[in-house]
Design a protein around this motif. Sequence first.
Motif, PDB file in Angstrom:
ATOM      1  N   UNK A 184      -0.575 -11.619   6.814  1.00  0.00           N
ATOM      2  CA  UNK A 184      -1.428 -11.302   7.681  1.00  0.00           C
ATOM      3  C   UNK A 184      -2.496 -10.183   7.341  1.00  0.00           C
ATOM      4  N   UNK A 185      -1.970  -9.253   6.662  1.00  0.00           N
ATOM      5  CA  UNK A 185      -2.896  -8.183   6.253  1.00  0.00           C
ATOM      6  C   UNK A 185      -3.328  -8.388   4.736  1.00  0.00           C
ATOM      7  N   UNK A 186      -2.779  -9.290   4.173  1.00  0.00           N
ATOM      8  CA  UNK A 186      -3.279  -9.570   2.491  1.00  0.00           C
ATOM      9  C   UNK A 186      -2.283  -8.206   1.784  1.00  0.00           C
ATOM     10  N   UNK A 187      -2.061  -8.851   0.617  1.00  0.00           N
ATOM     11  CA  UNK A 187      -1.367  -8.032  -0.265  1.00  0.00           C
ATOM     12  C   UNK A 187      -1.675  -6.502  -0.575  1.00  0.00           C
ATOM     13  N   UNK A 188      -2.822  -6.582  -0.639  1.00  0.00           N
ATOM     14  CA  UNK A 188      -3.206  -5.200  -1.230  1.00  0.00           C
ATOM     15  C   UNK A 188      -3.112  -4.108   0.089  1.00  0.00           C
ATOM     16  N   UNK A 189      -3.567  -4.597   1.352  1.00  0.00           N
ATOM     17  CA  UNK A 189      -3.491  -3.650   2.542  1.00  0.00           C
ATOM     18  C   UNK A 189      -2.109  -3.473   2.940  1.00  0.00           C
TER      19      UNK A 189
ATOM     20  N   UNK B 118      -0.209  -0.176   3.203  1.00  0.00           N
ATOM     21  CA  UNK B 118       0.498   0.437   4.545  1.00  0.00           C
ATOM     22  C   UNK B 118       2.266   0.895   4.279  1.00  0.00           C
ATOM     23  N   UNK B 119       2.893   0.091   3.245  1.00  0.00           N
ATOM     24  CA  UNK B 119       3.970   0.366   2.917  1.00  0.00           C
ATOM     25  C   UNK B 119       4.068   1.658   2.129  1.00  0.00           C
ATOM     26  N   UNK B 120       3.335   1.903   1.331  1.00  0.00           N
ATOM     27  CA  UNK B 120       3.063   3.107   0.630  1.00  0.00           C
ATOM     28  C   UNK B 120       2.916   4.550   1.330  1.00  0.00           C
ATOM     29  N   UNK B 121       1.758   4.246   2.510  1.00  0.00           N
ATOM     30  CA  UNK B 121       1.608   5.168   3.306  1.00  0.00           C
ATOM     31  C   UNK B 121       3.047   5.636   4.249  1.00  0.00           C
ATOM     32  N   UNK B 122       3.382   4.620   4.694  1.00  0.00           N
ATOM     33  CA  UNK B 122       4.671   4.732   5.586  1.00  0.00           C
ATOM     34  C   UNK B 122       5.699   5.465   4.662  1.00  0.00           C
ATOM     35  N   UNK B 123       5.920   5.158   3.347  1.00  0.00           N
ATOM     36  CA  UNK B 123       6.948   5.701   2.733  1.00  0.00           C
ATOM     37  C   UNK B 123       6.732   7.117   2.536  1.00  0.00           C
TER      38      UNK B 123
END
Length: 153
Positions: free
Chosen positions: A124-129, A133-138
């Motif tokens: 849904x977001x595309x791999x880069x986004x 998102x995961x990096x920011x959440x971490x």
Amino acid sequence: MTSVNGVPVLHLAGLLGLLMKRLRADMAETTEAAFPDLRVSHLRLLELIPVEGARITDLAEVAGMTKQGLGQHVDYLERHGYVVSERLAEDKRVRLVVRTARGDEAVQVSTTAIARVEGRWRDELGTERFEEFVAIAKTLGLSDAGLTDQPAR
């Protein structure tokens, strides 16, 4: 009387609440059929229990719950056959919680459900986004919790 149903709160806390609601619903598509008696919070707790077991005090700290609240979750999971707990011989105040085979199976189903949701969100977001998102959440989630980015064993 005015209804507030369907009125989203669009500040960060509201958005995170909506995101968690979606995560729970997306996971339930997989987990509810196999384990209708478990909520996402139960599955998360089962994932936190290492193979050798853990003390309730330690689990409560990692989960960010009170010992009493976590103990209620453990009691529920024990009644339903997902964990066993026993008092330590050397200190009867301490309960060691260990997953059963049924608990291990629930963790496997939960892990599969999470991977499916991640795949859906990546599409849904595309791999880069998605990776951003995961990096920011971490970054935000791990920094305050004193956790590392290492997978659970």
